[in-house]
Design a protein around this motif. Structure first.
Motif, mmCIF file in Angstrom:
data_model
loop_
_atom_site.group_PDB
_atom_site.id
_atom_site.type_symbol
_atom_site.label_atom_id
_atom_site.label_comp_id
_atom_site.label_asym_id
_atom_site.label_seq_id
_atom_site.Cartn_x
_atom_site.Cartn_y
_atom_site.Cartn_z
ATOM 1 N N ASP A 137 9.998 -0.230 -1.557
ATOM 2 C CA ASP A 137 10.060 1.051 -0.851
ATOM 3 C C ASP A 137 10.043 0.873 0.667
ATOM 4 N N GLY A 138 10.062 -0.372 1.137
ATOM 5 C CA GLY A 138 9.943 -0.537 2.584
ATOM 6 C C GLY A 138 10.533 -1.828 3.098
ATOM 7 N N ALA B 30 -1.022 -1.108 -5.551
ATOM 8 C CA ALA B 30 -0.505 -0.739 -4.230
ATOM 9 C C ALA B 30 -1.509 -1.158 -3.155
ATOM 10 N N HIS B 31 -1.384 -2.405 -2.690
ATOM 11 C CA HIS B 31 -2.271 -2.942 -1.643
ATOM 12 C C HIS B 31 -1.480 -3.907 -0.763
ATOM 13 N N GLY B 32 -1.846 -3.960 0.508
ATOM 14 C CA GLY B 32 -1.294 -4.991 1.386
ATOM 15 C C GLY B 32 0.054 -4.633 1.974
ATOM 16 N N ARG C 215 0.815 -1.216 0.000
ATOM 17 C CA ARG C 215 0.000 0.000 0.000
ATOM 18 C C ARG C 215 0.851 1.270 0.000
ATOM 19 N N SER C 216 2.045 1.209 0.571
ATOM 20 C CA SER C 216 2.886 2.408 0.624
ATOM 21 C C SER C 216 3.401 2.823 -0.753
ATOM 22 N N LYS D 66 4.787 5.920 -6.548
ATOM 23 C CA LYS D 66 5.920 5.016 -6.747
ATOM 24 C C LYS D 66 5.520 3.808 -7.587
ATOM 25 N N ALA D 67 4.315 3.290 -7.362
ATOM 26 C CA ALA D 67 3.864 2.129 -8.130
ATOM 27 C C ALA D 67 3.813 2.446 -9.624
ATOM 28 N N GLU D 68 3.397 3.678 -9.976
ATOM 29 C CA GLU D 68 3.339 4.061 -11.386
ATOM 30 C C GLU D 68 4.738 4.210 -11.974
#
Length: 278
Positions: free
Chosen positions: A169-170, A132-134, A23-24, A37-39
């Motif tokens: 990213d995390g 962007a999920h989870g 999700r972040s 960021k996902a894009e």
């Protein structure tokens, strides 16, 4: 010398992308123009796939010098291709070329012949969508890649070693990923160990730390963990990175911290740079 095996249709190479879809990844990447960021990551991978198909195109069609997998990890872990290729992992490049999920029209600037730039529409094939999920089950994603790498090496014992590129990213939310990362690099071909490269995308802004030689400038234990998991850049990749202005040495690793949009694109370009195709 390792990482010099000829890449051909009879002896193809393997590239595996691991894409954080937590999700972040919906938050904006650092830079002048905010973009999720996902894009950014999806666009960079789609662009690279398109460039690979062009690089491998001959009069007879796109040659299968590469087999490619895109594995997403977030709400679940598994293949991230859309359209007809959904649910498939390692796919020959010619099949990828023939089956984009759709083709968008994107505006890009090109020289106008008089020293200026003009906007023009260009086709942009899309194979994967931004998601962007989870959480961030990086451990399971690396284990998935480990299984793909083990099978590939068994079937191509003399080939160029598989390349695994992890974009995140995390921090991992399903345990320490170090062991799973190390396991990938134990399956060697006659040409060397698989390569695991890591890229950290950030919403923090500031300058990216690209292809470092040590962990001294990294801010925390997690960034140092990703650095330690990252393979040394082979000689031909170091040379290419140097030609793009990066400072490199024998200790340079395939790692980028706090990447902005241009750093993501360069990371993928350098990290997938293979030896000459035959």
């Amino acid at each position: 010398m390792a990482y010099t095996a000829e890449i051909s249709r009879s002896n193809p190479a393997c590239i595996i992308f691991l894409v954080d879809r937590s999700r972040s990844m919906a938050s904006a990447i650092g830079g002048d123009v905010p973009q999720p960021k996902a894009e950014v990551v999806a666009d960079a991978i789609n662009r690279l796939l398109y460039e690979l198909t062009i690089k491998c195109a001959k009069e007879s069609g796109v040659r299968d010098y590469f087999h490619v997998a895109v594995i997403g990890y977030g709400e679940s872990v598994g293949p991230a291709f859309s359209g007809k290729l959904a649910e498939r992992d390692l796919i020959p490049l010619s099949l990828i070329a023939d089956n984009p999920a759709r083709v968008d029209q994107r505006i890009r600037k090109v020289p106008d012949g008089a020293g200026g730039l003009v906007d023009t529409a260009a086709s942009f094939p899309v194979w994967m969508e931004p998601v962007a999920h989870g959480g961030t089950p990086m451990n399971r994603a690396l284990q998935y890649a480990d299984n793909l790498v083990a099978k590939w090496v068994e079937e191509h014992p003399g080939g160029f070693p598989p390349i695994v590129l992890n974009l995140t990213d995390g921090q991992s939310t399903d345990g320490d990923p170090a062991e799973a990362g190390s396991a990938i690099c134990t399956h060697t071909t006659a040409d060397g160990s698989p390569l695991l490269f890591n890229l950290h995308v950030s919403a923090a802004g500031g300058h990216p730390l690209t292809f470092p030689q040590s962990n001294k400038a990294l801010p925390d234990s997690y960034s140092r963990l990703l650095f330690a998991m990252s393979s040394l850049l082979p000689g031909h990749m170091r040379s290419y990175a140097a030609s793009l202005g990066h400072r490199v040495s024998d200790e340079t690793r395939g790692f980028v911290y706090n990447a902005d949009i241009s750093a993501v694109v360069q990371f993928l370009d350098i990290g997938t740079r293979a030896t000459d195709l035959r």
